[in-house]
Write a protein that holds these residues in place. Structure first.
Motif, PDB file in Angstrom:
ATOM      1  N   HIS A   1       3.766  -1.023   6.143  1.00 33.51           N
ATOM      2  CA  HIS A   1       3.985  -2.358   6.464  1.00 33.51           C
ATOM      3  C   HIS A   1       5.328  -2.372   7.469  1.00 33.51           C
ATOM      4  O   HIS A   1       6.221  -1.924   7.283  1.00 33.51           O
TER       5      HIS A   1
ATOM      6  N   TRP B   1      -0.853   8.749   7.983  1.00 36.97           N
ATOM      7  CA  TRP B   1      -1.882   7.908   7.678  1.00 36.97           C
ATOM      8  C   TRP B   1      -2.983   8.909   6.772  1.00 36.97           C
ATOM      9  O   TRP B   1      -3.288   9.912   7.152  1.00 36.97           O
TER      10      TRP B   1
ATOM     11  N   ASP C   1      -8.412   4.558   2.020  1.00 30.51           N
ATOM     12  CA  ASP C   1      -7.819   4.198   0.889  1.00 30.51           C
ATOM     13  C   ASP C   1      -8.830   3.922  -0.498  1.00 30.51           C
ATOM     14  O   ASP C   1      -8.325   3.898  -1.741  1.00 30.51           O
TER      15      ASP C   1
ATOM     16  N   PHE D   1      -1.819  -3.929   7.928  1.00 33.92           N
ATOM     17  CA  PHE D   1      -2.249  -2.448   8.575  1.00 33.92           C
ATOM     18  C   PHE D   1      -2.642  -2.689   9.876  1.00 33.92           C
ATOM     19  O   PHE D   1      -2.536  -1.607  10.747  1.00 33.92           O
TER      20      PHE D   1
END
Length: 484
Positions: free
Chosen positions: A425, A467, A217, A176
């Motif tokens: 990624h 994001w 997250d 990240f």
């Protein structure tokens, strides 16, 4: 017959039903490789849990799985033997208890007592003493105090500290940081110690960076719906209790959660559940400029069919046809289900996208939403961060390259390809695109940012990375490639 005996004058207390359901779901995920969202939804339906009970059960399951690695670090300091020597059933009970003690508004005495009772019911009286002793140790410190005790210094090892404080494997944090363009070893001047669990007191310059992403997250995602154009619209979803989405013209959000299946448009297939980021990449492919024919579209990796449903609805407005390809029969059935309310003669093929059964250059627009690690959807899949490994990323790379190469070959000259992953990624995004384009002289990368009107913070391009902490979406990636 009485359940009392000379040695047990009082009847055994029954375990809390909601905690019992949560424990069984966690066992399905950790022992059987199940998916938390699917197992939990099934359990809630079968056990008829709703309202506060359903919300409590959901937090028990998702929170325990999301913070599993961090809790294991705490438990390793609280158990006299290696965690690997504990029975998996016992370890899951300890994790479930730890979550209640450290991240939920549950009275410490009640949390320990309920977990001891659940332990007796699930794995026997013999283990209940250990659960009682270990959870009492856990309850002696707050979450922040445990992080201070277990995690390395944020000054000396920022990523190691974040791995404990933010409940992400170190290798994921490193990936990240690279994708965000942050220096992994960097620590903000004068910063140290532990971030608050809520993440509310971060410095402004950090809110959009690595720590902001990790915090996002760890937040429960909203339920986002898609109104498939031509058969539904956002106004219908809003009338059913949703609110209009932020970025996609087809998105609506169930702010209070609840079962989306109660909405008629969703139950009938005219609308569906789909993250706004997934909608945006499909819409971007549909709105990229192409000349001449625009009636034949391909979804090369279609299962379970959320993007197929939106693309089919969009191509319908141009009197066109979608061909959706999926190698697994049961996932192909899910694609058909997502297309059931969309008019037109759309095709669902069971086959390998790397081995096309159609002539080269057959399609005007091609979506290659390739299999990936899923690191962009950690909000929705709390178990994935601990289940995935760096080896998984490496193993998927050849398939991703083959699918993108096949997608480009399937597009006609002048046609466009959207390479999409639900992962930020770097080895699954731009690296794949660069590797494939380096081998071809008939395709070029184009700037995709104009295809996301009104969406800020899209980076330097030409590809787009969404994001959770900046856009409130899954971390979807899109590269737009034109066949020349």
């Amino acid at each position: 017959m009485s359940d009392r005996s000379p040695r047990n004058r009082a009847p055994q207390r029954r375990p809390d039903r909601v905690r019992g359901v949560a424990y069984q779901v966690i066992r399905q995920v950790t022992a059987e490789g199940g998916y938390a969202n699917l197992a939990l939804n099934k359990a809630l339906r079968e056990q008829r849990l709703s309202g506060r009970d359903a919300a409590f059960c959901t937090e028990l399951v998702h929170g325990t799985l999301r913070w599993q690695g961090t809790y294991d670090a705490f438990l390793a300091r609280s158990v006299s033997r290696p965690l690997a020597d504990l029975d998996p059933e016992l370890l899951d009970l300890l994790r479930l208890g730890t979550h209640q003690l450290l991240r939920m508004r549950v009275d410490s005495y009640a949390a320990v007592s309920e977990m001891v009772t659940l332990t007796r019911a699930e794995i026997g009286q013999k283990r209940s003493g250990l659960v009682n002793a270990v959870l009492r140790k856990i309850s002696q410190r707050t979450l922040t105090q445990w992080i201070d005790t277990v995690a390395p210094s944020a000054v000396e090892d920022r990523l190691g500290h974040l791995a404990i404080a933010k409940a992400h494997p170190r290798w994921v944090i490193e990936a990240f940081a690279q994708a965000l363009g942050e220096e992994p070893a960097a620590t903000p001047p004068g910063r140290g110690g532990v971030e608050p669990a809520s993440g509310q007191d971060r410095l402004p310059e950090e809110s959009g960076g690595l720590e902001g992403l990790l915090d996002a997250d760890n937040e429960a995602p909203r339920v986002t719906l898609v109104a498939r154009p031509g058969v539904s619209d956002v106004d219908e979803l809003v009338a059913a209790g949703a609110t209009a989405g932020r970025w996609s013209p087809y998105a609506a959000v169930l702010e209070g959660g609840g079962d989306p299946g109660r909405i008629d448009a969703v139950a009938s297939g005219r609308a569906g559940v789909q993250d706004e980021g997934s909608q945006l990449v499909a819409v971007a492919l549909a709105t990229a400029e192409i000349e001449s024919a625009d009636a034949s579209w391909l979804d090369l990796c279609a299962g379970p069919g959320g993007k197929s449903g939106l693309l089919a609805a969009l191509v319908n407005q141009r009197d066109g046809q979608l061909t959706a390809v999926e190698p697994l029969k049961h996932r192909a059935e899910l694609v058909r289900s997502n297309l059931r309310a969309i008019p037109g003669e759309h095709k669902v093929l069971i086959g390998d996208g790397t081995k096309p059964t159609w002539p080269a250059g057959s399609f005007d627009r091609v979506l290659a939403d390739v299999p990936c690690s899923g690191l962009g959807a950690l909000r929705r899949r709390p178990e994935a961060r601990w289940r995935r490994t760096p080896e998984d990323v490496a193993e998927l790379r050849p398939l991703q390259e083959d699918l993108l190469d096949s997608a480009i070959t399937s597009a006609r000259p002048g046609g466009v390809v959207a390479y999409v992953t639900c992962s930020p990624h770097p080895d699954e995004t731009r690296a794949v695109v660069d590797a494939v384009l380096a081998k071809r002289d008939d395709a070029k990368l184009e700037d995709a940012r104009p295809l996301f009107p009104g969406v800020p913070d899209l980076g330097d391009g030409p590809d787009v990375q969404l994001w959770p902490h900046l856009h409130g979406t899954d971390a979807m990636y899109l590269a737009l490639i034109r066949r020349t």
